[in-house]
Design an enzyme around this catalytic site. Structure first.
Site, short mmCIF file in Angstrom:
data_model
loop_
_atom_site.label_atom_id
_atom_site.label_comp_id
_atom_site.label_asym_id
_atom_site.label_seq_id
_atom_site.Cartn_x
_atom_site.Cartn_y
_atom_site.Cartn_z
N ASP A 143 0.85 -1.19 0.00
CA ASP A 143 0.00 0.00 0.00
C ASP A 143 0.89 1.25 0.00
O ASP A 143 1.64 1.49 0.95
CB ASP A 143 -0.89 -0.04 1.26
CG ASP A 143 -1.86 1.13 1.29
OD1 ASP A 143 -1.76 2.04 0.45
OD2 ASP A 143 -2.73 1.12 2.19
N TYR A 179 4.89 6.73 -14.43
CA TYR A 179 3.92 7.24 -15.42
C TYR A 179 3.32 8.55 -14.94
O TYR A 179 3.10 8.75 -13.74
CB TYR A 179 2.80 6.20 -15.64
CG TYR A 179 3.35 4.95 -16.27
CD1 TYR A 179 3.46 4.84 -17.66
CD2 TYR A 179 3.84 3.91 -15.48
CE1 TYR A 179 4.02 3.71 -18.24
CE2 TYR A 179 4.40 2.77 -16.04
CZ TYR A 179 4.49 2.68 -17.42
OH TYR A 179 5.06 1.57 -17.98
N ALA A 207 -1.01 4.48 -8.85
CA ALA A 207 -1.22 5.92 -8.70
C ALA A 207 -2.60 6.17 -8.15
O ALA A 207 -3.48 5.30 -8.20
CB ALA A 207 -1.08 6.63 -10.06
N TYR A 258 -5.40 16.38 -9.08
CA TYR A 258 -4.73 15.18 -9.63
C TYR A 258 -3.51 15.60 -10.45
O TYR A 258 -2.40 15.10 -10.23
CB TYR A 258 -5.73 14.39 -10.49
CG TYR A 258 -5.11 13.33 -11.36
CD1 TYR A 258 -4.61 12.15 -10.83
CD2 TYR A 258 -5.02 13.51 -12.76
CE1 TYR A 258 -4.03 11.17 -11.65
CE2 TYR A 258 -4.46 12.54 -13.58
CZ TYR A 258 -3.97 11.38 -13.02
OH TYR A 258 -3.40 10.43 -13.83
N THR A 275 -5.66 7.74 -9.19
CA THR A 275 -6.09 8.14 -10.54
C THR A 275 -7.53 8.67 -10.60
O THR A 275 -8.02 8.96 -11.70
CB THR A 275 -5.96 6.95 -11.53
OG1 THR A 275 -6.69 5.84 -11.00
CG2 THR A 275 -4.52 6.55 -11.75
#
Ligand SMILES: NC(=O)c1ccc[n+]([C@@H]2O[C@H](COP(=O)([O-])OP(=O)(O)OC[C@H]3O[C@@H](n4cnc5c(N)ncnc54)[C@H](OP(=O)(O)O)[C@@H]3O)[C@@H](O)[C@H]2O)c1
Length: 310
Positions: A35, A98, A59, A124, A61
Protein backbone atom coordinates in the site's frame (compact mmCIF):
# COMPACT_ATOMS: atom_id res chain seq x y z
CA UNK A 1 17.49 -7.92 -14.08
CA UNK A 2 15.21 -7.80 -11.03
CA UNK A 3 12.14 -5.57 -11.40
CA UNK A 4 9.78 -4.38 -8.66
CA UNK A 5 6.37 -3.55 -10.15
CA UNK A 6 3.65 -1.67 -8.24
CA UNK A 7 -0.02 -1.44 -9.22
CA UNK A 8 -0.08 -4.88 -10.83
CA UNK A 9 -3.88 -4.89 -11.05
CA UNK A 10 -4.27 -1.45 -12.64
CA UNK A 11 -4.95 -0.90 -16.33
CA UNK A 12 -1.30 -0.40 -17.29
CA UNK A 13 0.06 -2.46 -14.39
CA UNK A 14 -1.82 -5.62 -15.40
CA UNK A 15 -0.41 -5.40 -18.92
CA UNK A 16 3.09 -4.79 -17.56
CA UNK A 17 2.77 -7.76 -15.21
CA UNK A 18 2.26 -9.92 -18.31
CA UNK A 19 5.06 -8.36 -20.38
CA UNK A 20 7.91 -7.51 -18.01
CA UNK A 21 8.84 -11.12 -17.15
CA UNK A 22 10.42 -11.27 -20.63
CA UNK A 23 13.01 -8.77 -19.35
CA UNK A 24 13.83 -10.34 -16.01
CA UNK A 25 12.56 -11.52 -12.67
CA UNK A 26 9.51 -9.50 -11.61
CA UNK A 27 8.24 -8.97 -8.06
CA UNK A 28 4.78 -7.54 -8.68
CA UNK A 29 2.53 -6.03 -6.01
CA UNK A 30 -1.09 -4.91 -5.87
CA UNK A 31 -2.52 -2.46 -3.35
CA UNK A 32 -3.25 -5.20 -0.77
CA UNK A 33 0.31 -6.51 -0.95
CA UNK A 34 1.97 -3.08 -1.00
CA UNK A 35 0.00 0.00 0.00
CA UNK A 36 1.70 3.19 -1.16
CA UNK A 37 0.01 5.09 1.65
CA UNK A 38 2.32 3.15 3.97
CA UNK A 39 5.74 4.59 3.17
CA UNK A 40 7.53 2.36 5.70
CA UNK A 41 6.08 -0.72 4.02
CA UNK A 42 7.17 0.63 0.65
CA UNK A 43 10.74 1.22 1.87
CA UNK A 44 10.86 -2.28 3.38
CA UNK A 45 9.57 -3.88 0.15
CA UNK A 46 12.24 -2.14 -1.94
CA UNK A 47 14.97 -3.13 0.52
CA UNK A 48 13.73 -6.73 0.57
CA UNK A 49 13.48 -7.11 -3.21
CA UNK A 50 16.68 -5.15 -4.00
CA UNK A 51 15.53 -4.45 -7.57
CA UNK A 52 17.65 -3.12 -10.42
CA UNK A 53 14.55 -1.31 -11.61
CA UNK A 54 11.32 -0.08 -10.01
CA UNK A 55 8.32 0.27 -12.34
CA UNK A 56 5.62 2.32 -10.67
CA UNK A 57 2.26 1.68 -12.33
CA UNK A 58 0.30 2.50 -9.15
CA UNK A 59 -1.22 5.92 -8.70
CA UNK A 60 -4.14 7.83 -7.28
CA UNK A 61 -6.09 8.14 -10.54
CA UNK A 62 -9.59 9.27 -9.47
CA UNK A 63 -9.43 12.74 -10.99
CA UNK A 64 -12.64 14.12 -9.46
CA UNK A 65 -12.22 12.46 -6.07
CA UNK A 66 -8.73 13.96 -5.73
CA UNK A 67 -10.30 17.43 -5.44
CA UNK A 68 -11.55 16.55 -1.95
CA UNK A 69 -8.90 13.96 -1.08
CA UNK A 70 -5.70 15.88 -1.73
CA UNK A 71 -3.83 14.42 1.22
CA UNK A 72 -4.08 10.80 0.03
CA UNK A 73 -3.49 11.79 -3.60
CA UNK A 74 -0.27 13.55 -2.52
CA UNK A 75 1.06 10.61 -0.55
CA UNK A 76 0.42 8.18 -3.42
CA UNK A 77 1.39 10.47 -6.34
CA UNK A 78 4.21 12.50 -4.76
CA UNK A 79 5.62 11.05 -1.53
CA UNK A 80 5.62 7.40 -2.67
CA UNK A 81 7.36 8.00 -6.05
CA UNK A 82 9.83 10.32 -4.29
CA UNK A 83 10.64 7.54 -1.82
CA UNK A 84 11.01 5.07 -4.73
CA UNK A 85 13.48 7.47 -6.39
CA UNK A 86 15.46 7.89 -3.16
CA UNK A 87 15.62 4.17 -2.48
CA UNK A 88 16.48 3.47 -6.11
CA UNK A 89 19.34 5.95 -5.90
CA UNK A 90 20.60 4.34 -2.70
CA UNK A 91 20.85 0.89 -4.32
CA UNK A 92 21.84 2.01 -7.85
CA UNK A 93 18.49 1.10 -9.41
CA UNK A 94 16.46 3.03 -11.99
CA UNK A 95 12.83 4.14 -11.81
CA UNK A 96 10.12 3.96 -14.47
CA UNK A 97 7.12 6.13 -13.65
CA UNK A 98 3.92 7.24 -15.42
CA UNK A 99 2.41 10.68 -15.57
CA UNK A 100 -0.38 12.46 -17.35
CA UNK A 101 -1.49 14.95 -20.01
CA UNK A 102 -3.36 16.69 -17.16
CA UNK A 103 -0.09 18.38 -16.13
CA UNK A 104 -0.96 20.86 -18.93
CA UNK A 105 -3.67 23.53 -18.83
CA UNK A 106 -4.91 23.07 -22.39
CA UNK A 107 -4.35 26.64 -23.52
CA UNK A 108 -2.19 25.43 -26.44
CA UNK A 109 -3.59 24.50 -29.83
CA UNK A 110 -0.49 22.52 -30.82
CA UNK A 111 0.59 19.15 -29.40
CA UNK A 112 2.51 19.64 -26.15
CA UNK A 113 6.22 18.75 -26.12
CA UNK A 114 8.01 17.41 -23.04
CA UNK A 115 9.73 20.79 -22.71
CA UNK A 116 6.48 22.81 -22.62
CA UNK A 117 5.57 24.52 -19.37
CA UNK A 118 3.10 22.47 -17.30
CA UNK A 119 0.28 24.23 -15.48
CA UNK A 120 -2.17 21.68 -14.06
CA UNK A 121 -5.79 22.73 -13.59
CA UNK A 122 -6.77 20.13 -11.00
CA UNK A 123 -5.45 18.47 -7.84
CA UNK A 124 -4.73 15.18 -9.63
CA UNK A 125 -2.60 17.00 -12.23
CA UNK A 126 -0.85 19.02 -9.53
CA UNK A 127 0.08 15.89 -7.57
CA UNK A 128 1.26 14.08 -10.72
CA UNK A 129 3.44 17.07 -11.66
CA UNK A 130 4.86 17.28 -8.14
CA UNK A 131 5.67 13.55 -8.36
CA UNK A 132 7.57 14.10 -11.62
CA UNK A 133 9.47 17.03 -10.14
CA UNK A 134 10.42 15.07 -7.02
CA UNK A 135 11.83 12.22 -9.14
CA UNK A 136 13.85 14.65 -11.29
CA UNK A 137 15.18 16.48 -8.24
CA UNK A 138 16.38 13.26 -6.57
CA UNK A 139 18.26 12.49 -9.75
CA UNK A 140 18.20 8.72 -9.89
CA UNK A 141 18.23 7.39 -13.49
CA UNK A 142 14.57 7.47 -14.50
CA UNK A 143 12.01 7.37 -17.26
CA UNK A 144 8.78 9.31 -16.85
CA UNK A 145 6.16 8.33 -19.44
CA UNK A 146 3.33 10.83 -19.76
CA UNK A 147 0.26 9.24 -21.25
CA UNK A 148 -3.42 10.14 -21.63
CA UNK A 149 -7.06 9.02 -21.65
CA UNK A 150 -6.09 5.44 -20.79
CA UNK A 151 -8.61 2.67 -21.44
CA UNK A 152 -8.72 -1.08 -21.95
CA UNK A 153 -10.90 -4.11 -21.40
CA UNK A 154 -10.45 -4.12 -17.62
CA UNK A 155 -10.50 -1.52 -14.86
CA UNK A 156 -12.35 1.78 -14.67
CA UNK A 157 -12.31 3.69 -17.92
CA UNK A 158 -14.36 5.55 -20.54
CA UNK A 159 -14.75 2.58 -22.91
CA UNK A 160 -16.29 0.36 -20.22
CA UNK A 161 -18.44 3.22 -18.85
CA UNK A 162 -19.89 3.95 -22.31
CA UNK A 163 -20.61 0.25 -22.91
CA UNK A 164 -22.40 -0.02 -19.57
CA UNK A 165 -24.42 3.16 -20.20
CA UNK A 166 -25.27 1.89 -23.70
CA UNK A 167 -27.19 -0.97 -22.09
CA UNK A 168 -29.09 1.45 -19.82
CA UNK A 169 -29.90 4.67 -21.74
CA UNK A 170 -31.46 5.47 -25.12
CA UNK A 171 -29.59 8.78 -25.31
CA UNK A 172 -26.02 9.48 -24.23
CA UNK A 173 -24.75 13.04 -23.78
CA UNK A 174 -20.99 13.33 -24.17
CA UNK A 175 -18.69 16.37 -24.10
CA UNK A 176 -17.19 17.40 -27.42
CA UNK A 177 -14.97 20.29 -26.34
CA UNK A 178 -12.13 18.36 -24.71
CA UNK A 179 -9.55 17.19 -27.24
CA UNK A 180 -7.04 14.43 -26.56
CA UNK A 181 -5.72 11.03 -27.57
CA UNK A 182 -7.38 7.93 -26.06
CA UNK A 183 -4.60 5.40 -25.52
CA UNK A 184 -4.96 1.64 -25.01
CA UNK A 185 -3.26 0.40 -21.84
CA UNK A 186 -1.74 -2.49 -23.80
CA UNK A 187 0.00 -0.07 -26.21
CA UNK A 188 1.51 1.79 -23.26
CA UNK A 189 2.80 -1.41 -21.66
CA UNK A 190 4.12 -2.74 -24.98
CA UNK A 191 5.91 0.56 -25.62
CA UNK A 192 7.41 0.47 -22.13
CA UNK A 193 8.72 -3.06 -22.67
CA UNK A 194 10.09 -2.11 -26.09
CA UNK A 195 11.95 0.91 -24.70
CA UNK A 196 13.35 -1.03 -21.74
CA UNK A 197 14.49 -3.81 -24.08
CA UNK A 198 16.25 -1.31 -26.35
CA UNK A 199 17.94 0.33 -23.39
CA UNK A 200 19.04 -2.95 -21.84
CA UNK A 201 20.59 -3.97 -25.16
CA UNK A 202 22.51 -0.69 -25.20
CA UNK A 203 24.15 -1.38 -21.84
CA UNK A 204 24.07 -0.59 -18.18
CA UNK A 205 24.01 3.17 -18.14
CA UNK A 206 21.66 3.79 -21.00
CA UNK A 207 18.81 5.00 -18.76
CA UNK A 208 21.18 7.67 -17.47
CA UNK A 209 21.82 8.73 -21.09
CA UNK A 210 18.36 8.30 -22.63
CA UNK A 211 16.32 8.77 -19.47
CA UNK A 212 14.02 11.64 -18.77
CA UNK A 213 10.47 12.42 -19.77
CA UNK A 214 8.68 10.99 -22.81
CA UNK A 215 5.17 11.42 -24.12
CA UNK A 216 3.56 8.09 -25.04
CA UNK A 217 0.05 8.51 -26.45
CA UNK A 218 -1.96 7.33 -29.43
CA UNK A 219 -1.29 9.19 -32.66
CA UNK A 220 -3.95 11.59 -33.97
CA UNK A 221 -6.57 13.25 -31.79
CA UNK A 222 -10.28 13.24 -31.04
CA UNK A 223 -12.80 14.36 -28.42
CA UNK A 224 -14.88 12.34 -25.94
CA UNK A 225 -18.03 12.63 -28.10
CA UNK A 226 -16.35 11.24 -31.24
CA UNK A 227 -14.65 8.57 -29.15
CA UNK A 228 -18.02 7.51 -27.68
CA UNK A 229 -19.58 7.37 -31.16
CA UNK A 230 -16.86 5.10 -32.46
CA UNK A 231 -17.13 2.88 -29.38
CA UNK A 232 -20.85 2.40 -30.09
CA UNK A 233 -20.25 1.76 -33.81
CA UNK A 234 -17.71 -0.93 -33.00
CA UNK A 235 -19.94 -2.34 -30.24
CA UNK A 236 -22.89 -2.66 -32.61
CA UNK A 237 -20.83 -5.08 -34.72
CA UNK A 238 -19.64 -7.23 -31.81
CA UNK A 239 -20.70 -10.87 -31.93
CA UNK A 240 -22.02 -12.50 -28.74
CA UNK A 241 -19.76 -14.45 -26.44
CA UNK A 242 -16.61 -12.31 -26.36
CA UNK A 243 -15.69 -12.51 -22.65
CA UNK A 244 -14.57 -8.92 -22.00
CA UNK A 245 -17.53 -7.49 -23.95
CA UNK A 246 -20.04 -9.73 -22.18
CA UNK A 247 -18.62 -8.58 -18.84
CA UNK A 248 -18.76 -4.90 -19.87
CA UNK A 249 -22.39 -5.13 -21.03
CA UNK A 250 -23.41 -7.79 -18.46
CA UNK A 251 -24.71 -9.70 -21.50
CA UNK A 252 -27.45 -7.07 -22.01
CA UNK A 253 -28.43 -5.64 -25.42
CA UNK A 254 -27.29 -2.13 -26.41
CA UNK A 255 -30.23 0.29 -26.28
CA UNK A 256 -28.63 3.66 -27.07
CA UNK A 257 -30.22 5.25 -30.14
CA UNK A 258 -28.47 8.60 -30.16
CA UNK A 259 -25.33 10.28 -28.88
CA UNK A 260 -25.59 14.01 -28.30
CA UNK A 261 -22.60 16.35 -28.17
CA UNK A 262 -22.63 18.66 -25.14
CA UNK A 263 -20.17 21.20 -23.75
CA UNK A 264 -18.02 20.84 -20.65
CA UNK A 265 -20.13 23.63 -19.14
CA UNK A 266 -23.21 21.44 -19.54
CA UNK A 267 -21.49 18.56 -17.73
CA UNK A 268 -19.88 20.10 -14.64
CA UNK A 269 -17.40 17.91 -12.75
CA UNK A 270 -15.54 18.60 -9.48
CA UNK A 271 -12.16 18.72 -11.29
CA UNK A 272 -11.47 21.11 -14.17
CA UNK A 273 -10.00 19.42 -17.22
CA UNK A 274 -7.88 20.86 -20.04
CA UNK A 275 -9.81 21.54 -23.25
CA UNK A 276 -6.79 20.42 -25.29
CA UNK A 277 -4.22 17.91 -24.06
CA UNK A 278 -2.72 16.35 -27.17
CA UNK A 279 0.90 15.33 -26.54
CA UNK A 280 3.62 15.35 -29.19
CA UNK A 281 5.39 11.98 -29.39
CA UNK A 282 8.31 13.33 -31.48
CA UNK A 283 10.88 12.69 -28.77
CA UNK A 284 9.78 9.04 -28.52
CA UNK A 285 10.12 8.68 -32.31
CA UNK A 286 13.50 10.40 -32.35
CA UNK A 287 15.11 8.43 -29.51
CA UNK A 288 13.41 5.04 -29.81
CA UNK A 289 12.32 4.98 -33.46
CA UNK A 290 8.62 4.24 -33.10
CA UNK A 291 5.23 5.83 -32.56
CA UNK A 292 1.92 4.40 -31.36
CA UNK A 293 -0.92 3.74 -33.83
CA UNK A 294 -3.73 6.28 -34.23
CA UNK A 295 -6.39 6.18 -31.46
CA UNK A 296 -9.03 4.84 -33.91
CA UNK A 297 -6.80 1.90 -34.93
CA UNK A 298 -6.13 1.15 -31.28
CA UNK A 299 -9.85 1.13 -30.51
CA UNK A 300 -10.48 -1.24 -33.42
CA UNK A 301 -7.73 -3.52 -32.12
CA UNK A 302 -9.38 -3.60 -28.68
CA UNK A 303 -12.68 -4.68 -30.24
CA UNK A 304 -10.83 -7.34 -32.21
CA UNK A 305 -9.60 -8.83 -28.88
CA UNK A 306 -11.03 -12.28 -28.43
CA UNK A 307 -12.95 -12.22 -31.74
CA UNK A 308 -12.48 -15.40 -33.79
CA UNK A 309 -11.07 -13.47 -36.79
CA UNK A 310 -9.72 -10.67 -34.58
N1 LIG B 1 -6.21 6.37 -16.39
C1 LIG B 1 -5.89 7.40 -17.19
O1 LIG B 1 -6.70 7.90 -17.99
C2 LIG B 1 -4.50 7.97 -17.14
C3 LIG B 1 -4.21 9.09 -17.94
C4 LIG B 1 -2.92 9.61 -17.92
C5 LIG B 1 -1.96 9.04 -17.11
N2 LIG B 1 -2.27 7.97 -16.33
C6 LIG B 1 -1.23 7.45 -15.45
O2 LIG B 1 -0.94 6.10 -15.79
C7 LIG B 1 -0.55 5.38 -14.62
C8 LIG B 1 -1.34 4.10 -14.51
O3 LIG B 1 -2.72 4.43 -14.44
P1 LIG B 1 -3.88 3.43 -14.85
O4 LIG B 1 -4.66 4.06 -15.92
O5 LIG B 1 -3.32 2.06 -15.02
O6 LIG B 1 -4.74 3.57 -13.51
P2 LIG B 1 -5.54 2.51 -12.66
O7 LIG B 1 -6.14 1.48 -13.53
O8 LIG B 1 -6.38 3.33 -11.75
O9 LIG B 1 -4.37 1.81 -11.84
C9 LIG B 1 -3.76 2.41 -10.74
C10 LIG B 1 -3.41 1.30 -9.79
O10 LIG B 1 -2.86 1.91 -8.62
C11 LIG B 1 -3.37 1.24 -7.51
N3 LIG B 1 -3.35 2.03 -6.30
C12 LIG B 1 -4.14 3.06 -5.96
N4 LIG B 1 -3.86 3.47 -4.71
C13 LIG B 1 -2.88 2.66 -4.26
C14 LIG B 1 -2.17 2.55 -3.04
N5 LIG B 1 -2.44 3.33 -2.00
N6 LIG B 1 -1.23 1.59 -2.93
C15 LIG B 1 -0.96 0.76 -3.95
N7 LIG B 1 -1.60 0.79 -5.14
C16 LIG B 1 -2.55 1.74 -5.27
C17 LIG B 1 -4.80 0.90 -7.88
O11 LIG B 1 -5.27 -0.13 -7.06
P3 LIG B 1 -6.84 -0.47 -6.95
O12 LIG B 1 -7.13 -1.20 -8.24
O13 LIG B 1 -6.94 -1.30 -5.74
O14 LIG B 1 -7.55 0.84 -6.87
C18 LIG B 1 -4.64 0.48 -9.33
O15 LIG B 1 -4.37 -0.88 -9.45
C19 LIG B 1 -0.72 6.34 -13.45
O16 LIG B 1 0.51 6.93 -13.14
C20 LIG B 1 -1.66 7.40 -13.99
O17 LIG B 1 -1.49 8.63 -13.34
C21 LIG B 1 -3.51 7.41 -16.34
Amino acid sequence: MRILLTGRKGQIGAQLAALLPSLGEVAAFDRQELDLLNLDQLRRAIRDVQPNMIVNAAAYTSVDQAETDEQQARIINVDAPALMAEEAKRIGASLVHYSTDYVFDGSSSLPYAETDQPNPLNVYGKTKLAGEEAIRAIGTPHLIFRTAWVYGTTGRNFLLTILRLATEREELKVVHDQVGAPTWSQEIATSTERILRQLSQQGRDSISKFGGTYHITAASKTNWFEFAKMILEEASRMPRGIPWFETATKGQPLVTRCVTAITTEEYPTPARRPSYSVLSNSRLKQDFGFELPAWSLQLRAVFAEGRPNG
